[in-house]
Scaffold this motif. Structure first.
Motif, PDB file in Angstrom:
ATOM      1  N   CYS A  83      22.452  72.268  43.192  1.00  0.00           N
ATOM      2  CA  CYS A  83      23.860  71.664  43.458  1.00  0.00           C
ATOM      3  C   CYS A  83      23.759  70.284  43.851  1.00  0.00           C
ATOM      4  O   CYS A  83      24.838  69.546  43.602  1.00  0.00           O
ATOM      5  CB  CYS A  83      24.659  72.262  44.345  1.00  0.00           C
ATOM      6  SG  CYS A  83      24.547  74.427  43.828  1.00  0.00           S
ATOM      7  N   CYS A  96      23.869  67.086  41.841  1.00  0.00           N
ATOM      8  CA  CYS A  96      25.399  65.908  41.811  1.00  0.00           C
ATOM      9  C   CYS A  96      25.970  65.907  43.128  1.00  0.00           C
ATOM     10  O   CYS A  96      26.725  65.060  43.416  1.00  0.00           O
ATOM     11  CB  CYS A  96      26.495  67.138  41.032  1.00  0.00           C
ATOM     12  SG  CYS A  96      25.770  67.096  39.172  1.00  0.00           S
ATOM     13  N   HIS A  97      25.879  66.677  44.049  1.00  0.00           N
ATOM     14  CA  HIS A  97      26.653  66.974  45.339  1.00  0.00           C
ATOM     15  C   HIS A  97      26.107  65.921  46.484  1.00  0.00           C
ATOM     16  O   HIS A  97      26.797  65.830  47.586  1.00  0.00           O
ATOM     17  CB  HIS A  97      27.295  68.167  45.685  1.00  0.00           C
ATOM     18  CG  HIS A  97      28.243  68.892  45.029  1.00  0.00           C
ATOM     19  ND1 HIS A  97      29.545  68.662  45.303  1.00  0.00           N
ATOM     20  CD2 HIS A  97      28.149  69.676  43.910  1.00  0.00           C
ATOM     21  CE1 HIS A  97      30.334  69.570  44.474  1.00  0.00           C
ATOM     22  NE2 HIS A  97      29.485  70.011  43.512  1.00  0.00           N
ATOM     23  N   MET A 152      29.903  60.452  41.215  1.00  0.00           N
ATOM     24  CA  MET A 152      28.888  60.663  40.269  1.00  0.00           C
ATOM     25  C   MET A 152      28.703  59.876  39.018  1.00  0.00           C
ATOM     26  O   MET A 152      27.686  59.308  38.823  1.00  0.00           O
ATOM     27  CB  MET A 152      29.193  62.256  39.891  1.00  0.00           C
ATOM     28  CG  MET A 152      28.177  63.103  40.190  1.00  0.00           C
ATOM     29  SD  MET A 152      28.604  64.675  39.252  1.00  0.00           S
ATOM     30  CE  MET A 152      27.435  64.473  37.884  1.00  0.00           C
ATOM     31  N   ILE A 205      33.174  78.231  42.632  1.00  0.00           N
ATOM     32  CA  ILE A 205      32.030  78.029  41.747  1.00  0.00           C
ATOM     33  C   ILE A 205      32.025  78.913  40.420  1.00  0.00           C
ATOM     34  O   ILE A 205      31.824  78.356  39.416  1.00  0.00           O
ATOM     35  CB  ILE A 205      30.676  78.730  42.589  1.00  0.00           C
ATOM     36  CG1 ILE A 205      30.527  77.906  44.015  1.00  0.00           C
ATOM     37  CG2 ILE A 205      29.552  78.627  41.872  1.00  0.00           C
ATOM     38  CD1 ILE A 205      29.584  78.700  44.857  1.00  0.00           C
TER      39      ILE A 205
HETATM   40  C1  HEC Z   1      26.801  68.519  36.982  1.00  0.00           C
HETATM   41  C2  HEC Z   1      27.103  68.108  38.475  1.00  0.00           C
HETATM   42  C3  HEC Z   1      27.543  69.490  39.364  1.00  0.00           C
HETATM   43  C4  HEC Z   1      26.825  70.438  39.549  1.00  0.00           C
HETATM   44  C5  HEC Z   1      25.328  70.849  39.097  1.00  0.00           C
HETATM   45  C6  HEC Z   1      27.594  71.159  40.630  1.00  0.00           C
HETATM   46  N1  HEC Z   1      28.835  70.617  40.792  1.00  0.00           N
HETATM   47 FE1  HEC Z   1      30.150  71.326  42.277  1.00  0.00          FE
HETATM   48  N2  HEC Z   1      31.461  69.624  41.639  1.00  0.00           N
HETATM   49  C7  HEC Z   1      31.012  68.467  40.719  1.00  0.00           C
HETATM   50  C8  HEC Z   1      32.394  67.841  40.602  1.00  0.00           C
HETATM   51  C9  HEC Z   1      32.322  66.578  39.807  1.00  0.00           C
HETATM   52  C10 HEC Z   1      33.177  68.306  41.204  1.00  0.00           C
HETATM   53  C11 HEC Z   1      34.814  67.642  41.351  1.00  0.00           C
HETATM   54  C12 HEC Z   1      35.438  67.981  40.242  1.00  0.00           C
HETATM   55  C13 HEC Z   1      36.824  67.346  40.226  1.00  0.00           C
HETATM   56  O1  HEC Z   1      37.050  66.515  41.013  1.00  0.00           O
HETATM   57  O2  HEC Z   1      37.729  68.172  39.678  1.00  0.00           O
HETATM   58  C14 HEC Z   1      32.727  69.673  41.814  1.00  0.00           C
HETATM   59  C15 HEC Z   1      33.612  70.319  42.785  1.00  0.00           C
HETATM   60  C16 HEC Z   1      32.954  71.504  43.498  1.00  0.00           C
HETATM   61  C17 HEC Z   1      33.672  72.520  44.394  1.00  0.00           C
HETATM   62  C18 HEC Z   1      35.229  72.035  44.742  1.00  0.00           C
HETATM   63  C19 HEC Z   1      35.214  71.409  46.153  1.00  0.00           C
HETATM   64  C20 HEC Z   1      36.413  70.962  46.326  1.00  0.00           C
HETATM   65  O3  HEC Z   1      36.795  70.603  47.570  1.00  0.00           O
HETATM   66  O4  HEC Z   1      37.432  70.620  45.691  1.00  0.00           O
HETATM   67  C21 HEC Z   1      32.880  73.362  45.036  1.00  0.00           C
HETATM   68  C22 HEC Z   1      33.102  74.361  45.881  1.00  0.00           C
HETATM   69  C23 HEC Z   1      31.508  72.989  44.091  1.00  0.00           C
HETATM   70  N3  HEC Z   1      31.666  72.190  43.451  1.00  0.00           N
HETATM   71  C24 HEC Z   1      30.430  73.674  44.328  1.00  0.00           C
HETATM   72  C25 HEC Z   1      29.254  73.638  43.634  1.00  0.00           C
HETATM   73  C26 HEC Z   1      27.938  74.449  43.852  1.00  0.00           C
HETATM   74  C27 HEC Z   1      28.038  75.534  45.019  1.00  0.00           C
HETATM   75  C28 HEC Z   1      27.203  74.054  42.952  1.00  0.00           C
HETATM   76  C29 HEC Z   1      25.741  74.488  42.757  1.00  0.00           C
HETATM   77  C30 HEC Z   1      25.846  76.296  42.283  1.00  0.00           C
HETATM   78  C31 HEC Z   1      27.818  73.032  42.362  1.00  0.00           C
HETATM   79  N4  HEC Z   1      28.959  72.634  42.528  1.00  0.00           N
HETATM   80  C32 HEC Z   1      27.017  72.341  41.144  1.00  0.00           C
HETATM   81  C33 HEC Z   1      29.722  68.492  40.022  1.00  0.00           C
HETATM   82  C34 HEC Z   1      28.744  69.517  39.986  1.00  0.00           C
END
Ligand code: HEC
Ligand code: HEC
Length: 281
Positions: free
Chosen positions: A42, A45-46, A65, A98
């Protein structure tokens, strides 16, 4: 008779010790730590980037990103910070974010987070990721709202319900689970469909998505037996875990080689068994 029982008991005790060691390595937090840092990535990206690559002192606290004609996307702060992260969310709310892409306020999480694949993540693995996220230090980092210049899905589908992971003893099925709902290899390595988004129906066939960045352009290659015909299992494992191709070339981002470096031999073998089982495309 007595002696026999004692020997048996001792043997049993040994077996118990062995299995309790492997069980102990599998508490939700440890399972979550492993998944996060070796398979799910995760943080690819994060986690924010510093000059030397990912800044692990601020792990998972969010970053800009992608900023292009299609969207300006911020991956959110998913540390337990109460104001700028997800510290105030319940376990069930984080699992829902998620796997269903819905925040507690009802808003939908946009791409490129691979929610469509995460829908297939098992209850136990999703909860393990949550347990690990909760164990991390809270990092204060406000990430702005993403701006999408293309339509985003109004929903990623109905509630997910209960999901069990395939039995790890079934390497092909378990490898498919890892390559799809956990590590999303399938997302990058599938042909772009009509909309340009990966066509996971055509999973891993014909070469995948193109990525532009400071490194120039990289294209995720075909991982079906057609693409990997000349690759040995060891060469595939080296590419994934060390980022070095069979011809010695250093592979380009954005694949999370630094995370996959920690992938267990059995998980790596399962993913390779799955790739070898695919139809040639
Ligand atoms: C390919 C890139 C990518 C991956 C891999 C990814 N994320 Fe994300 N995630 C994002 C993006 C971009 C956003 C925000 C999207 C938006 O602004 O609507 C997000 C949003 C979130 C949010 C919402 C948080 C909020 O405050 O709004 C959570 C929880 C989250 N991700 C958890 C995870 C977890 C746990 C994993 C791994 C299992 C993961 N993400 C993998 C790109 C990714
Ligand atoms: C974020 C997108 C992304 C994800 C996720 C991803 N990859 Fe990749 N992968 C790429 C790109 C891009 C390249 C090509 C890099 C280059 O050519 O320098 C690549 C290269 C490879 C190669 C080298 C193949 C060749 O022909 O050179 C293998 C093997 C591979 N990936 C397997 C995997 C596996 C297995 C997973 C999941 C554990 C995975 N990838 C996840 C983007 C991704």
């Amino acid at each position: 008779m007595h002696r026999f029982l004692i020997t048996l008991a001792a043997a049993g005790l040994n077996l118990l010790c062995v299995s309790s060691i492997s069980l102990a390595a599998d508490t939700p937090v440890e399972r979550g730590a492993y998944l996060m840092n070796a398979v799910a990535a995760c943080g690819n990206c994060h986690t924010p980037f510093g000059p030397q690559g990912p800044d692990m002192s601020k792990a998972l606290s969010g970053r800009l990103m992608e900023d292009n004609a299609v969207w300006t996307v911020y991956a959110s702060n998913i540390t337990p910070d109460m104001e700028t992260g997800i510290g105030g969310w319940s376990d069930a709310e984080i699992v829902r974010a998620i796997r269903e892409g819905v925040r507690p306020d009802g808003s939908v999480i946009g791409p490129p987070m691979p929610i469509g694949l995460y829908r297939g993540m098992s209850d136990a693995d999703a909860m393990a990721l949550v347990a690990y996220l909760r164990s991390l230090p809270a990092v204060k980092n406000e990430t702005p709202a993403s701006v999408y210049r293309v339509p985003v899905p109004p929903s990623w589908g109905p509630p997910v319900g209960h999901v069990a992971a395939p039995d790890p003893a079934d390497a092909v099925a378990y490898g498919g689970y890892l390559a799809g709902p956990v590590a999303h290899c399938v997302e990058c390595h599938s042909s772009p469909g009509a909309t340009g988004a990966p066509d996971v129906v055509n999973a891993l066939g014909g070469g995948g998505l193109k990525f532009q960045g400071p490194w120039g352009e990289s294209v995720a290659p075909n991982l079906t037996p057609l693409g990997l015909a000349d690759w040995t299992d060891a060469e595939i494992a080296t590419a994934v875990r060390s980022g070095v191709a069979k011809d010695g070339r250093k592979l380009l981002p954005p694949m999370g080689y630094g995370y996959y470096a920690h992938m267990s031999d059995s998980d790596m073998a399962a993913i390779i068994a799955y790739l070898r089982s695919l139809p040639e495309k």
